[in-house]
Design a protein around this motif. Structure first.
Motif, PDB file in Angstrom:
ATOM      1  N   MET A   1       1.214  -1.579   0.214  1.00 45.65           N
ATOM      2  CA  MET A   1       0.209  -0.584   0.188  1.00 45.65           C
ATOM      3  C   MET A   1       1.057   1.353   0.263  1.00 45.65           C
ATOM      4  N   TRP A 140       9.144  -4.882 -14.531  1.00 42.76           N
ATOM      5  CA  TRP A 140       7.651  -4.647 -13.973  1.00 42.76           C
ATOM      6  C   TRP A 140       6.664  -5.695 -12.883  1.00 42.76           C
ATOM      7  N   PHE A 141       7.036  -6.674 -13.077  1.00 42.08           N
ATOM      8  CA  PHE A 141       5.892  -7.877 -12.258  1.00 42.08           C
ATOM      9  C   PHE A 141       6.684  -7.506 -10.314  1.00 42.08           C
ATOM     10  N   SER A 144       5.993  -3.948  -9.441  1.00 46.76           N
ATOM     11  CA  SER A 144       4.710  -3.700  -9.597  1.00 46.76           C
ATOM     12  C   SER A 144       4.008  -4.478  -7.970  1.00 46.76           C
ATOM     13  N   ALA A 145       4.274  -5.542  -7.507  1.00 50.61           N
ATOM     14  CA  ALA A 145       3.738  -6.125  -6.824  1.00 50.61           C
ATOM     15  C   ALA A 145       4.080  -6.247  -5.736  1.00 50.61           C
ATOM     16  N   LYS A 146       5.137  -6.154  -5.685  1.00 51.41           N
ATOM     17  CA  LYS A 146       6.451  -6.093  -4.353  1.00 51.41           C
ATOM     18  C   LYS A 146       6.072  -7.167  -4.142  1.00 51.41           C
TER      19      LYS A 146
ATOM     20  N   TYR B   4      -4.689  -6.553  -3.852  1.00 52.95           N
ATOM     21  CA  TYR B   4      -4.293  -5.457  -3.964  1.00 52.95           C
ATOM     22  C   TYR B   4      -2.468  -6.335  -4.763  1.00 52.95           C
ATOM     23  N   GLN B   5      -1.615  -6.529  -4.545  1.00 53.85           N
ATOM     24  CA  GLN B   5      -0.768  -6.496  -5.375  1.00 53.85           C
ATOM     25  C   GLN B   5      -0.846  -7.346  -6.670  1.00 53.85           C
ATOM     26  N   TRP B   6      -1.654  -8.031  -6.783  1.00 48.87           N
ATOM     27  CA  TRP B   6      -1.361  -9.087  -7.933  1.00 48.87           C
ATOM     28  C   TRP B   6      -1.995  -8.188  -8.909  1.00 48.87           C
ATOM     29  N   LEU B   8      -2.392  -4.845  -8.751  1.00 48.25           N
ATOM     30  CA  LEU B   8      -1.800  -3.655  -9.015  1.00 48.25           C
ATOM     31  C   LEU B   8      -0.408  -4.372 -10.346  1.00 48.25           C
ATOM     32  N   PHE B   9      -0.425  -5.433  -9.893  1.00 50.28           N
ATOM     33  CA  PHE B   9       0.826  -5.735 -10.862  1.00 50.28           C
ATOM     34  C   PHE B   9      -0.206  -6.297 -13.132  1.00 50.28           C
ATOM     35  N   VAL B  12      -0.482  -2.115 -14.053  1.00 49.12           N
ATOM     36  CA  VAL B  12       0.542  -1.452 -14.491  1.00 49.12           C
ATOM     37  C   VAL B  12       0.937  -2.434 -15.396  1.00 49.12           C
ATOM     38  N   THR B  13       0.471  -3.981 -15.788  1.00 49.52           N
ATOM     39  CA  THR B  13       1.058  -4.628 -17.264  1.00 49.52           C
ATOM     40  C   THR B  13       0.146  -4.119 -18.109  1.00 49.52           C
TER      41      THR B  13
END
Lengths: 149, 158
Positions: A1, A140-141, A144-146, B4-6, B8-9, B12-13
């Protein structure tokens, strides 16, 4: 977040970093497309496409890559001053862009040499661009996903 | 990894596909208009632009669908100014991109016909390639996508 609590001073380097990464992705994909197209057809057309491949690599890919990498260091310095407590996903960025920089350099040199009709390096250029694209997708994975954060 | 992480990925993709596709089309379009190229070279460049089209389409779809899902997931309001402005810009960019796509397809077809008919330089093709209105629509559409990227990062009003 992180995005929800990001200080305003991080926005400009982050914008430039994402912009640089998007331009790098687009320029690398263009080098791959032109490079593959330059491997077939009549020799004169192929040579023209190889020249174009070199110019796209030199004029667009190199500056875009520098923008992406330079602003990555800028934002990293703001987010993790002194390099302390960097999470694993940050390392993925270095893992991709350090050999990636070498790949860009080799690609541009080969593309430059491929402007001559007798050069055999033209075959490698689009494949190197494809490898860089795969590396960029991994980065970028991670960015973005961290994962793990 | 959390939802949330998926999300966001994939969001962004979508942005990478969209902006990457715009960059590919922009570079090849620029390469076609900077010199007085024979129609066969223009046709070859416009033939390569077709590879950017599915990337742009998938990017548009992912950015909007996953973006709206993210708004719900994070708890932003759908009426927040930066979200409304981003959606308006997204719609405008998509609409202008659609108009531009049709124009570019016709230009590519003209270039192919001219190439097959002797590949002589054509004032008609040259005029289409350098049409200021078409260029404004094309590059305006791309700039709007970059503006949405800026809005996503600065989130004014949050």
């Amino acid at each position: 977040m992180l995005a929800l609590v990001r200080p305003d001073s991080w926005n400009l380097p982050l914008f430039l970093h994402v912009l640089g990464a998007s331009l790098t992705f687009g320029a690398t994909a263009t080098v791959a497309l032109l490079g593959f197209a330059g491997l077939r057809g009549d020799p004169e057309r192929a040579l023209w496409l190889r020249r174009l491949t070199f110019w796209v690599g030199f004029v667009l890919l190199v500056p875009a890559f520098i923008l992406m990498r330079g602003t990555a260091l800028w934002i990293l310095d703001k987010e993790y001053p002194g390099g302390h407590h960097e999470p694993g996903w940050v390392g993925v960025g270095f893992f991709v862009t350090e050999p990636g920089a070498l790949l860009v350099l080799v690609m541009v040199i080969l593309a430059w040499l491929s402007r001559s009709p007798n050069s055999r390096g033209a075959v490698a250029v689009p494949w190197l661009a494809s490898i860089l694209l795969a590396g960029l997708a991994i980065a970028w994975f991670a960015m973005s996903a961290k994962p793990g954060s | 990894m959390s939802l949330y992480q998926w999300l966001l990925f994939f969001h962004v993709t979508g942005a990478f596909f969209l902006i990457g596709g715009i960059v590919i089309a922009g570079i090849l379009n620029l390469a076609a208009i900077v010199k007085n190229r024979p129609p066969s070279e223009v046709a070859a460049l416009f033939g390569l632009i077709r590879f950017a089209v599915p990337l742009i389409g998938l990017g548009l779809l992912l950015t909007l669908a996953i973006g709206l899902w993210l708004v719900h997931e994070v708890g932003y309001g759908y009426g927040q100014t930066w979200i409304v402005v981003a959606i308006v810009l997204w719609v405008l960019a998509g609409a202008l991109g659609n108009v531009d796509g049709r124009y570019q397809r016709q230009t590519g077809e003209l270039a192919r016909r001219l190439a097959a008919a002797g590949d002589a330089p054509s004032p008609e093709l040259w005029a289409r390639l350098r049409n200021p209105r078409a260029l404004a629509i094309s590059y305006g559409s791309g700039l709007m996508a970059f503006a949405v990227l800026g809005l996503m990062i600065w989130k004014p009003g949050v």
